[in-house]
Design a protein around this motif. Sequence first.
Motif, mmCIF file in Angstrom:
data_model
loop_
_atom_site.group_PDB
_atom_site.id
_atom_site.type_symbol
_atom_site.label_atom_id
_atom_site.label_comp_id
_atom_site.label_asym_id
_atom_site.label_seq_id
_atom_site.Cartn_x
_atom_site.Cartn_y
_atom_site.Cartn_z
ATOM 1 N N VAL A 178 10.958 27.974 55.176
ATOM 2 C CA VAL A 178 10.133 26.993 55.831
ATOM 3 C C VAL A 178 8.849 27.443 55.956
ATOM 4 N N ASN A 179 7.736 26.941 55.503
ATOM 5 C CA ASN A 179 6.387 27.262 55.241
ATOM 6 C C ASN A 179 5.671 26.971 56.686
ATOM 7 N N SER A 180 6.075 26.165 57.580
ATOM 8 C CA SER A 180 5.219 26.082 58.758
ATOM 9 C C SER A 180 6.137 25.417 59.923
ATOM 10 N N LYS A 181 5.879 25.879 61.108
ATOM 11 C CA LYS A 181 6.615 25.405 62.343
ATOM 12 C C LYS A 181 6.456 23.996 62.402
ATOM 13 N N TYR A 182 5.425 23.195 61.804
ATOM 14 C CA TYR A 182 5.048 21.830 61.947
ATOM 15 C C TYR A 182 6.023 21.129 60.860
ATOM 16 N N ASP A 183 6.791 21.743 60.071
ATOM 17 C CA ASP A 183 7.674 20.926 59.014
ATOM 18 C C ASP A 183 8.981 20.827 59.477
ATOM 19 N N ILE A 184 9.252 21.413 60.945
ATOM 20 C CA ILE A 184 10.539 21.157 61.361
ATOM 21 C C ILE A 184 10.440 20.559 62.878
ATOM 22 N N THR A 193 3.086 15.332 64.422
ATOM 23 C CA THR A 193 3.827 16.192 63.138
ATOM 24 C C THR A 193 4.432 14.885 62.550
ATOM 25 N N ASP A 194 4.607 14.662 61.008
ATOM 26 C CA ASP A 194 5.308 13.784 60.480
ATOM 27 C C ASP A 194 6.902 13.663 60.810
ATOM 28 N N VAL A 195 7.233 15.094 60.965
ATOM 29 C CA VAL A 195 8.868 15.102 61.162
ATOM 30 C C VAL A 195 9.244 14.504 62.735
ATOM 31 N N ASN A 247 10.703 21.667 65.820
ATOM 32 C CA ASN A 247 10.431 22.875 66.305
ATOM 33 C C ASN A 247 10.740 23.019 68.038
#
Length: 204
Positions: free
Chosen positions: A187-193, A130-132, A195
């Motif tokens: 938060v739209n997706s768990k991959y945006d944070i 993931t980017d984050v 997690n």
Amino acid sequence: KNKGGILINFGAGFSMYQFLLDKNVTTIEIDKGDILDYKKNKIEKWIEHGELPQRRIEYLPVDFNTSSEDEIIKKIKPLINKRPVFILLEGVLFFLSLAVTNKLFRVFGHLQKTGDVIGSVSYTPDIESTDVYKRLLNYFDSHNDKNDSFNHQTLTHQFYENIDGYELITFKDEFTLLQKYAPQISVNSKYDILNEHLYLLKKI
């Protein structure tokens, strides 16, 4: 539940959980010496000035990478005195190797008795793409003034299912908990944070 028990915070950093607990709970804070020295000095001043309540706190400097199992056990065990023990691992496994992680869980097995609980927080391998997460690694690498060795460890659910002497009670991820306890935050997706997963294990 155990008002006279012990919280052992491995890799305590600057967390302050002891002040959220009953005054009869003893906290054992474990981390590198320079971190604990700074934290102890600040906390003692805040307690003296009435900004924090009195708490039973023991500070134990330990380097997880260089200390042996026996050395860690011998430092901690005399402070337990047969009381119930909750062990917290938050924000630390990311920095350790798998070998050191396995060593710590063997130590926990010697410190706890049947029914005692571990709370552990870690990332799962799917976050690595993931980017984050990549931004997190870049941050640590660019702010590593002391050239500390960071392992960037992630752990599978199976790791927790296969720890000798422990039963995995439950686990949750932060994305699921966010939807439950803070649904107003979008938060739209768990991959945006970042997690993280939170695991509870019971000594058997």
